[in-house]
Design a protein around this motif. Sequence first.
Motif, short mmCIF file in Angstrom:
data_model
loop_
_atom_site.label_atom_id
_atom_site.label_comp_id
_atom_site.label_asym_id
_atom_site.label_seq_id
_atom_site.Cartn_x
_atom_site.Cartn_y
_atom_site.Cartn_z
N LEU A 155 -9.34 -22.32 71.66
CA LEU A 155 -9.50 -22.64 73.08
C LEU A 155 -10.73 -21.96 73.66
O LEU A 155 -11.38 -22.51 74.56
CB LEU A 155 -8.25 -22.23 73.85
CG LEU A 155 -8.14 -22.83 75.25
CD1 LEU A 155 -8.09 -24.35 75.20
CD2 LEU A 155 -6.91 -22.28 75.99
N ALA A 156 -11.07 -20.77 73.17
CA ALA A 156 -12.25 -20.07 73.67
C ALA A 156 -13.52 -20.90 73.47
O ALA A 156 -14.44 -20.85 74.29
CB ALA A 156 -12.39 -18.71 72.97
N ASP A 157 -13.55 -21.67 72.41
CA ASP A 157 -14.70 -22.54 72.16
C ASP A 157 -14.84 -23.61 73.24
O ASP A 157 -15.92 -24.20 73.40
CB ASP A 157 -14.56 -23.22 70.80
CG ASP A 157 -14.82 -22.27 69.64
OD1 ASP A 157 -15.40 -21.19 69.88
OD2 ASP A 157 -14.45 -22.61 68.50
N ARG A 158 -13.78 -23.84 73.98
CA ARG A 158 -13.77 -24.88 75.02
C ARG A 158 -13.87 -24.29 76.43
O ARG A 158 -13.81 -25.03 77.42
CB ARG A 158 -12.50 -25.72 74.90
CG ARG A 158 -12.44 -26.53 73.62
CD ARG A 158 -11.03 -26.94 73.20
NE ARG A 158 -10.26 -27.57 74.26
CZ ARG A 158 -8.98 -27.93 74.13
NH1 ARG A 158 -8.36 -27.73 72.96
NH2 ARG A 158 -8.33 -28.49 75.13
N LEU A 159 -14.05 -22.97 76.53
CA LEU A 159 -14.09 -22.31 77.84
C LEU A 159 -15.33 -22.72 78.62
O LEU A 159 -16.46 -22.61 78.13
CB LEU A 159 -14.06 -20.79 77.65
CG LEU A 159 -14.14 -19.94 78.93
CD1 LEU A 159 -12.96 -20.20 79.84
CD2 LEU A 159 -14.23 -18.45 78.56
N ILE A 160 -15.12 -23.16 79.84
CA ILE A 160 -16.21 -23.58 80.73
C ILE A 160 -16.43 -22.57 81.85
O ILE A 160 -17.56 -22.19 82.14
CB ILE A 160 -15.91 -24.97 81.33
CG1 ILE A 160 -15.85 -26.02 80.23
CG2 ILE A 160 -16.95 -25.34 82.38
CD1 ILE A 160 -15.33 -27.37 80.71
N ALA A 161 -15.35 -22.13 82.48
CA ALA A 161 -15.47 -21.23 83.63
C ALA A 161 -14.18 -20.44 83.79
O ALA A 161 -13.13 -20.81 83.25
CB ALA A 161 -15.76 -22.03 84.90
N SER A 162 -14.27 -19.34 84.53
CA SER A 162 -13.09 -18.55 84.87
C SER A 162 -13.35 -17.88 86.21
O SER A 162 -14.50 -17.73 86.63
CB SER A 162 -12.79 -17.50 83.80
OG SER A 162 -13.83 -16.55 83.71
N GLY A 163 -12.28 -17.48 86.88
CA GLY A 163 -12.49 -16.85 88.17
C GLY A 163 -11.22 -16.25 88.75
O GLY A 163 -10.13 -16.35 88.17
N VAL A 164 -11.40 -15.60 89.89
CA VAL A 164 -10.31 -14.95 90.62
C VAL A 164 -10.32 -15.50 92.04
O VAL A 164 -11.36 -15.46 92.71
CB VAL A 164 -10.49 -13.42 90.63
CG1 VAL A 164 -9.41 -12.75 91.47
CG2 VAL A 164 -10.47 -12.87 89.21
N ASP A 165 -9.18 -16.01 92.51
CA ASP A 165 -9.07 -16.54 93.87
C ASP A 165 -8.75 -15.41 94.84
O ASP A 165 -7.64 -15.30 95.37
CB ASP A 165 -8.00 -17.62 93.93
CG ASP A 165 -8.41 -18.91 93.23
OD1 ASP A 165 -9.62 -19.11 93.02
OD2 ASP A 165 -7.51 -19.72 92.91
N LYS A 166 -9.75 -14.58 95.09
CA LYS A 166 -9.54 -13.35 95.85
C LYS A 166 -9.01 -13.58 97.26
O LYS A 166 -8.23 -12.78 97.79
CB LYS A 166 -10.86 -12.57 95.91
CG LYS A 166 -10.77 -11.23 96.62
CD LYS A 166 -12.11 -10.50 96.58
CE LYS A 166 -12.03 -9.17 97.34
NZ LYS A 166 -13.32 -8.45 97.30
N ILE A 167 -9.41 -14.68 97.89
CA ILE A 167 -9.06 -14.88 99.30
C ILE A 167 -7.56 -14.90 99.54
O ILE A 167 -7.10 -14.57 100.64
CB ILE A 167 -9.69 -16.16 99.86
CG1 ILE A 167 -9.18 -17.40 99.14
CG2 ILE A 167 -11.21 -16.09 99.82
CD1 ILE A 167 -9.56 -18.71 99.82
N TYR A 168 -6.78 -15.26 98.52
CA TYR A 168 -5.34 -15.39 98.74
C TYR A 168 -4.65 -14.05 98.91
O TYR A 168 -3.54 -13.99 99.43
CB TYR A 168 -4.71 -16.22 97.61
CG TYR A 168 -5.14 -17.66 97.71
CD1 TYR A 168 -4.51 -18.54 98.58
CD2 TYR A 168 -6.24 -18.13 96.99
CE1 TYR A 168 -4.92 -19.85 98.71
CE2 TYR A 168 -6.67 -19.44 97.11
CZ TYR A 168 -6.01 -20.30 97.98
OH TYR A 168 -6.44 -21.60 98.12
#
Length: 262
Positions: free
Chosen positions: A231-244
């Motif tokens: 799955l790591a080979d398919r990773l496009i983006a990651s993030g944290v929805d801090k505003i919540y």
Amino acid sequence: MSDTTVTIATYNVNGIKARLPRLLEWLDETRPDVACLQEIKTQDEGFPADAIAEIGYQAIWHGQKGFNGVAILARGEAPVEVQRGLDGEPEDEHSRYLEADVFGIRVACIYLPNGNPQPGPKFDYKLRWMERLTRRMAAISAAEIPAVVTGDYNVVPTNQDIWDPRALADDALMQPQSREAYRRMLNAGWTDAIATHNPRGGVWTFWDYQAGAWPRNHGFRIDHALLSPELADRLIASGVDKIYRGREKASDHTPVWVRVAR
């Protein structure tokens, strides 16, 4: 779901009944394809499946009265349960692990023990639980399945993952044994998605309710998404929805997400 990507998120809701408006708000605003929840803190019969279904999500869950509890939600497809709980301690009745197949991906939702106070029985249980999780992850890896193991790990991996390492120097979340157990997962071939896209750290997922942690941005990173090599080979983006974290009656955690190619 996009024709080309899948978004998988994790969110420690800190009580699904108390935070249901916030959970539904987040799901409606961000529309992850898969959402893993921790600390639902309800027995199975109390899970708000109908409210979640009304906004387009099917769910499986592993509840426990007043404590722990995990769930996997999916939009447009029913998660197919593979396993609940980890092997190795038959007497362990904590609801902390749930695994399912959805959108061709093996998704494991975890709520790893906190381990405080340390040293002591709770810290020993944390380390044993991490060993059991590592064995399960090895079995998934051996099957060469595209997989993500995501949730609240209750481990601050490095000093870059907290506003001030001295603040939790004696905490179970930062002990050498906890960090070494986490590193063993990475050394076995799993990829920390948030760390991959934020190599200098400085990204928090938790802010305590006490001591003005949120307005002072005194946070740390304990919610992680570990991806198998497939799955790591398919990773496009990651993030944290801090505003919540800043919303009214919010959880002390905020959502974390990864986006992978289909």
